[in-house]
Write an enzyme that holds these catalytic residues in place. Sequence first.
Site, short mmCIF file in Angstrom:
data_model
loop_
_atom_site.label_atom_id
_atom_site.label_comp_id
_atom_site.label_asym_id
_atom_site.label_seq_id
_atom_site.Cartn_x
_atom_site.Cartn_y
_atom_site.Cartn_z
N GLU A 1 -26.12 -10.24 -13.55
CA GLU A 1 -27.30 -10.91 -13.01
C GLU A 1 -27.32 -10.84 -11.48
O GLU A 1 -28.38 -10.56 -10.88
CB GLU A 1 -27.36 -12.34 -13.51
CG GLU A 1 -27.51 -12.41 -15.03
CD GLU A 1 -28.24 -13.63 -15.53
OE1 GLU A 1 -29.45 -13.51 -15.82
OE2 GLU A 1 -27.61 -14.70 -15.62
N GLU B 1 -24.79 -13.21 -22.94
CA GLU B 1 -25.19 -14.59 -23.20
C GLU B 1 -25.64 -14.83 -24.65
O GLU B 1 -25.27 -15.85 -25.27
CB GLU B 1 -26.31 -15.01 -22.23
CG GLU B 1 -25.82 -15.33 -20.83
CD GLU B 1 -25.56 -14.09 -19.98
OE1 GLU B 1 -25.15 -14.26 -18.83
OE2 GLU B 1 -25.77 -12.96 -20.48
#
Length: 266
Positions: A120, A140
Amino acid sequence: MGGTEHLTVQREGATLVLTLNRPDARNALSLSMLVGLYDGWIEADEDDAVRSIVLTGAGGAFCAGMDLKALAGKGMEGEHYRDRLKADPDLHWKAMLRHHRPRKPVIAAVEGHCVAGGTEILQGTDIRVAGESATFGLFEVKRGLFPIGGSTVRLQRQIPRTHALEMLLTGRPYTAREAADVGLIGHVVPDTTALAKALEIAEQINACGPLAVEAVKASVYETADMTETDGLASELKRGWPIFDTADAKEGARAFAEKRPPTYKRA
């Protein structure tokens, strides 16, 4: 120069090198690291002697994502930074380049793991270099979580949507070659040489007119979601004043005199 227990800062000429420095945890994000990152971005923004930024990790890893226990400030490692987070509840998002974009170009030098929060942060950088054994991925969903660092928005704008969705929905790891093939990174280099390659690119940027570099970067991001007509108008507004700067005149003189230019951000 700043820095914290988990984030080191050093100068390499006109390049500010920020190193995620928690190798025993594969540089998982801690409160100490996030504070150091945010301070590093601000230092680069405010220091005209800095013309580029390199972000890398210590100990053969880039970043293994968020350490929730460390972010919560449990124990002595992060407790003394709690006031910083209370004073600016958005600090961690700015540190992760979700809510802050540095004026100067940011080059990522990746070795080893660059997963979850690491991937990210990567999406907030401008140019990306990886060692051939580097690993990328957004894990995730495999943990029942959501990649809230910006990936559902940014990734599909940086790589083809089919690849973005596969990465987001499978939670599988990607090799450096796969990441390059889909366009997530720009260079795959031999292991342990990513930082050297990133610094090489930084030096090429540093040799250019800093006002022009910053304006070009700003224009690319400002126009990304505009129509072509609006984007061209915005580009002209951003770019035309550069031609009237002392840096532009110095660039023309240096070219005519066949010498390296000496830019002064004027």
